[in-house]
Scaffold this motif. Structure first.
Motif, PDB file in Angstrom:
ATOM      1  N   GLU A 246       0.844  -1.217  -0.012  1.00 53.64           N
ATOM      2  CA  GLU A 246      -0.134  -0.144  -0.062  1.00 53.64           C
ATOM      3  C   GLU A 246       0.925   1.209   0.069  1.00 53.64           C
ATOM      4  OE1 GLU A 246      -0.773   0.896   4.767  1.00 53.64           O
ATOM      5  OE2 GLU A 246      -2.630   0.215   3.522  1.00 53.64           O
ATOM      6  N   GLU A 247       2.052   1.073   0.285  1.00 51.45           N
ATOM      7  CA  GLU A 247       3.023   2.328   0.551  1.00 51.45           C
ATOM      8  C   GLU A 247       3.633   2.562  -0.830  1.00 51.45           C
ATOM      9  OE1 GLU A 247       6.916   4.217   2.871  1.00 51.45           O
ATOM     10  OE2 GLU A 247       5.578   2.388   3.931  1.00 51.45           O
TER      11      GLU A 247
ATOM     12  N   TYR B 224       4.186   7.436   6.015  1.00 52.37           N
ATOM     13  CA  TYR B 224       4.188   6.258   6.817  1.00 52.37           C
ATOM     14  C   TYR B 224       5.078   6.155   7.885  1.00 52.37           C
ATOM     15  CZ  TYR B 224       1.214   4.488   3.109  1.00 52.37           C
ATOM     16  OH  TYR B 224       0.150   4.167   2.110  1.00 52.37           O
ATOM     17  N   PRO B 225       4.689   5.875   9.198  1.00 53.91           N
ATOM     18  CA  PRO B 225       5.881   6.025  10.410  1.00 53.91           C
ATOM     19  C   PRO B 225       7.276   5.368  10.099  1.00 53.91           C
ATOM     20  CG  PRO B 225       4.023   4.451  10.572  1.00 53.91           C
ATOM     21  CD  PRO B 225       3.661   5.094   9.337  1.00 53.91           C
ATOM     22  N   ASP B 226       7.299   4.188   9.483  1.00 55.73           N
ATOM     23  CA  ASP B 226       8.661   3.743   9.473  1.00 55.73           C
ATOM     24  C   ASP B 226       9.488   3.918   8.288  1.00 55.73           C
ATOM     25  OD1 ASP B 226       8.099   2.616  12.043  1.00 55.73           O
ATOM     26  OD2 ASP B 226       6.846   0.647  11.017  1.00 55.73           O
TER      27      ASP B 226
ATOM     28  N   LYS C 174      25.966   4.041  -3.394  1.00 50.37           N
ATOM     29  CA  LYS C 174      26.259   5.381  -3.762  1.00 50.37           C
ATOM     30  C   LYS C 174      25.145   6.542  -3.788  1.00 50.37           C
ATOM     31  CE  LYS C 174      30.189   4.391  -6.680  1.00 50.37           C
ATOM     32  NZ  LYS C 174      30.484   3.963  -8.217  1.00 50.37           N
ATOM     33  N   HIS C 175      23.728   5.892  -3.991  1.00 52.67           N
ATOM     34  CA  HIS C 175      22.640   6.922  -3.838  1.00 52.67           C
ATOM     35  C   HIS C 175      21.967   6.875  -2.539  1.00 52.67           C
ATOM     36  CE1 HIS C 175      22.914   6.440  -8.326  1.00 52.67           C
ATOM     37  NE2 HIS C 175      23.734   7.335  -7.962  1.00 52.67           N
ATOM     38  N   THR C 176      21.297   7.822  -2.085  1.00 52.29           N
ATOM     39  CA  THR C 176      20.225   8.001  -1.142  1.00 52.29           C
ATOM     40  C   THR C 176      18.983   7.210  -1.394  1.00 52.29           C
ATOM     41  OG1 THR C 176      21.243  10.254  -0.580  1.00 52.29           O
ATOM     42  CG2 THR C 176      18.825   9.610   0.237  1.00 52.29           C
ATOM     43  N   GLN C 177      18.431   6.299  -0.590  1.00 49.18           N
ATOM     44  CA  GLN C 177      17.361   5.509  -0.910  1.00 49.18           C
ATOM     45  C   GLN C 177      16.090   5.765   0.029  1.00 49.18           C
ATOM     46  OE1 GLN C 177      17.705   3.049  -3.158  1.00 49.18           O
ATOM     47  NE2 GLN C 177      19.326   3.551  -3.704  1.00 49.18           N
ATOM     48  N   TYR C 178      15.025   5.829  -0.571  1.00 51.50           N
ATOM     49  CA  TYR C 178      13.547   5.810   0.288  1.00 51.50           C
ATOM     50  C   TYR C 178      13.443   4.570   0.558  1.00 51.50           C
ATOM     51  CZ  TYR C 178       8.650   6.126   1.045  1.00 51.50           C
ATOM     52  OH  TYR C 178       7.484   5.994   1.604  1.00 51.50           O
ATOM     53  N   ILE C 179      13.416   4.295   1.774  1.00 50.98           N
ATOM     54  CA  ILE C 179      13.227   2.915   2.343  1.00 50.98           C
ATOM     55  C   ILE C 179      11.849   2.673   2.633  1.00 50.98           C
ATOM     56  CG2 ILE C 179      13.901   1.166   3.875  1.00 50.98           C
ATOM     57  CD1 ILE C 179      16.658   2.883   4.156  1.00 50.98           C
ATOM     58  N   CYS C 180      11.042   1.998   1.921  1.00 51.13           N
ATOM     59  CA  CYS C 180       9.840   1.668   2.275  1.00 51.13           C
ATOM     60  C   CYS C 180       9.586   1.034   3.869  1.00 51.13           C
ATOM     61  CB  CYS C 180       8.986   0.684   1.312  1.00 51.13           C
ATOM     62  SG  CYS C 180       7.439   0.420   1.697  1.00 51.13           S
ATOM     63  N   GLY C 181       8.641   1.840   4.502  1.00 53.50           N
ATOM     64  CA  GLY C 181       8.676   1.576   5.777  1.00 53.50           C
ATOM     65  C   GLY C 181       7.728   0.349   6.104  1.00 53.50           C
ATOM     66  N   THR C 182       6.885  -0.012   4.916  1.00 55.29           N
ATOM     67  CA  THR C 182       6.048  -1.222   5.070  1.00 55.29           C
ATOM     68  C   THR C 182       6.825  -2.510   4.664  1.00 55.29           C
ATOM     69  OG1 THR C 182       4.062   0.361   4.282  1.00 55.29           O
ATOM     70  CG2 THR C 182       3.583  -2.223   4.143  1.00 55.29           C
TER      71      THR C 182
ATOM     72  N   LYS D 144       6.731  -6.913  -5.429  1.00 51.97           N
ATOM     73  CA  LYS D 144       8.212  -7.389  -5.286  1.00 51.97           C
ATOM     74  C   LYS D 144       8.910  -6.326  -4.247  1.00 51.97           C
ATOM     75  CE  LYS D 144       7.842  -9.711  -9.597  1.00 51.97           C
ATOM     76  NZ  LYS D 144       6.687  -9.089 -10.559  1.00 51.97           N
ATOM     77  N   SER D 145       9.186  -7.012  -2.947  1.00 52.50           N
ATOM     78  CA  SER D 145      10.084  -5.833  -2.165  1.00 52.50           C
ATOM     79  C   SER D 145      11.235  -5.733  -2.403  1.00 52.50           C
ATOM     80  CB  SER D 145       9.837  -6.531  -0.702  1.00 52.50           C
ATOM     81  OG  SER D 145      10.278  -7.631  -0.594  1.00 52.50           O
ATOM     82  N   ARG D 146      12.170  -6.546  -3.190  1.00 56.22           N
ATOM     83  CA  ARG D 146      13.504  -6.302  -3.383  1.00 56.22           C
ATOM     84  C   ARG D 146      13.906  -6.106  -5.057  1.00 56.22           C
ATOM     85  NH1 ARG D 146      12.584  -5.433   0.917  1.00 56.22           N
ATOM     86  NH2 ARG D 146      13.705  -6.582   2.742  1.00 56.22           N
TER      87      ARG D 146
END
Length: 146
Positions: free
Chosen positions: A5-6, A126-128, A26-34, A11-13
């Motif tokens: 949903e987030e 999303y909180p996480d 080398k790059h900044t990542q958005y890490i899904c909290g879900t 496919k989480s990877r």
């Protein structure tokens, strides 16, 4: 597995798609909290563009980067179908209709649907969720789970 949903992916990877190890290191990542999926959110310092600013070959690939656009813009962005004069179709993420109109004004060889083919109903935090560079241990773990 249903889509997250987030971050809209089942496919989480799956990301990064291109040179994954290089991108994660080398790059900044958005890490899904879900689901924990990493999405490149790095801004190219020379052009101030992010991965989601570029056209995508398919709607499915564009969906993989949509959440990073939503997060940066703090609103639901949309994926639009873009056609060039030769009939080639690509998909592009726009933050809104004004951005879409500016793109079309600069690219008169392209046409674009006036409504997105995919967008989130609303923007949510999303909180996480985290936006940061990964540690070497996190990169090894993420790559082993691919």
């Amino acid at each position: 597995m249903p889509a997250c949903e987030e971050c809209y992916s089942d496919k989480s990877r799956i990301t990064p798609l291109l040179k994954p190890l290089d991108c994660l290191e080398k790059h900044t990542q958005y890490i899904c909290g879900t689901c924990g999926r990493c999405i490149c959110i790095e801004c190219d310092p020379n052009r101030c563009l992010r991965r989601w600013n570029f056209p995508f070959k398919s709607l499915d690939i564009a969906k993989l980067y949509l959440r990073s656009a939503d997060h940066v813009m703090k609103r639901p962005c949309g994926i639009y179908e873009v056609k060039n004069k030769g009939g080639r179709i690509s998909y592009k993420i726009f933050a809104g209709d004004e951005e879409r109109r500016l793109f079309l004004a600069k690219n008169n060889d392209k046409t674009c649907s006036s409504a997105p083919v995919f967008t989130a109903a609303e923007y949510r935090e999303y909180p996480d969720t985290q936006v940061r560079r990964l540690t070497s241990d996190e990169i090894k773990k993420y790559m082993s789970e691919r």
